[in-house]
Write an enzyme that holds these catalytic residues in place. Structure first.
Site, mmCIF file in Angstrom:
data_model
loop_
_atom_site.group_PDB
_atom_site.id
_atom_site.type_symbol
_atom_site.label_atom_id
_atom_site.label_comp_id
_atom_site.label_asym_id
_atom_site.label_seq_id
_atom_site.Cartn_x
_atom_site.Cartn_y
_atom_site.Cartn_z
ATOM 1 N N CYS A 5 0.879 -1.163 0.000
ATOM 2 C CA CYS A 5 0.000 0.000 0.000
ATOM 3 C C CYS A 5 0.909 1.203 0.000
ATOM 4 C CB CYS A 5 -0.933 0.037 1.202
ATOM 5 S SG CYS A 5 -1.918 1.550 1.197
ATOM 6 N N CYS B 111 -0.598 4.378 2.439
ATOM 7 C CA CYS B 111 -0.557 4.243 3.898
ATOM 8 C C CYS B 111 -0.140 2.819 4.217
ATOM 9 C CB CYS B 111 -1.895 4.620 4.512
ATOM 10 S SG CYS B 111 -3.316 4.000 3.607
ATOM 11 N N SER B 112 -1.039 2.008 4.703
ATOM 12 C CA SER B 112 -0.656 0.621 4.974
ATOM 13 C C SER B 112 -1.890 -0.272 4.948
ATOM 14 C CB SER B 112 0.068 0.511 6.310
ATOM 15 O OG SER B 112 -0.707 1.121 7.322
ATOM 16 N N CYS B 113 -2.738 -0.084 3.943
ATOM 17 C CA CYS B 113 -3.920 -0.932 3.795
ATOM 18 C C CYS B 113 -3.466 -2.382 3.685
ATOM 19 C CB CYS B 113 -4.716 -0.534 2.561
ATOM 20 S SG CYS B 113 -5.323 1.167 2.663
HETATM 21 CO CO LIG Z 1 -3.198 2.032 2.792
#
Ligand SMILES: [Co+2]
Length: 117
Positions: A16, A19-21
């Site tokens: 991602c 962000c950090s999906c």
């Molecule tokens: Co994300």
């Protein structure tokens, strides 16, 4: 959730960038490296280099596909079935699958079969 399949000629990697999906509903909390800025930026620019740092060297003729997750769309890698596992049951195969292999930074190895049995 989209599942992308690894084959002998295609290797999928999930990131991602924004962000950090992460498919936490399936995989739980993301590992620290998944959220790190270097992983998020370099996976897109130099996926082979990133995989090499995870100890995964891919042959030149393997196509690397990078999937950029979003809040709406998460990806999960279906690892390639390792050689020499033709005799294994679905349950035994499932036990070989690791979190890292479902993010795409590792392959599934039949060498851990003994541990899983
Ligand atoms: Co994300």
């Amino acid at each position: 959730m989209v599942v992308v399949e690894n084959t002998a000629k295609v290797h999928n990697l999930v990131v991602c960038r924004l962000c950090s999906c992460y498919p936490w509903a399936v995989l739980g909390l993301p590992p620290v490296w998944y959220k790190s800025a270097p992983y998020r930026s370099r996976s897109v620019i130099d996926p082979r280099g990133v995989l090499r740092e995870f100890g995964l060297e891919l042959a030149e003729d393997v196509e690397v596909r990078v999937w950029d997750s979003t809040a709406e769309l998460r990806y999960l890698v279906l690892p390639e079935r390792p050689e020499g596992t033709e005799w294994m049951s679905e349950e035994a195969l499932g036990a070989l699958v690791t979190r890292d292999s479902m993010v795409g930074v590792a392959k599934v190895s039949a060498s851990t079969a003994g541990n899983a049995a």
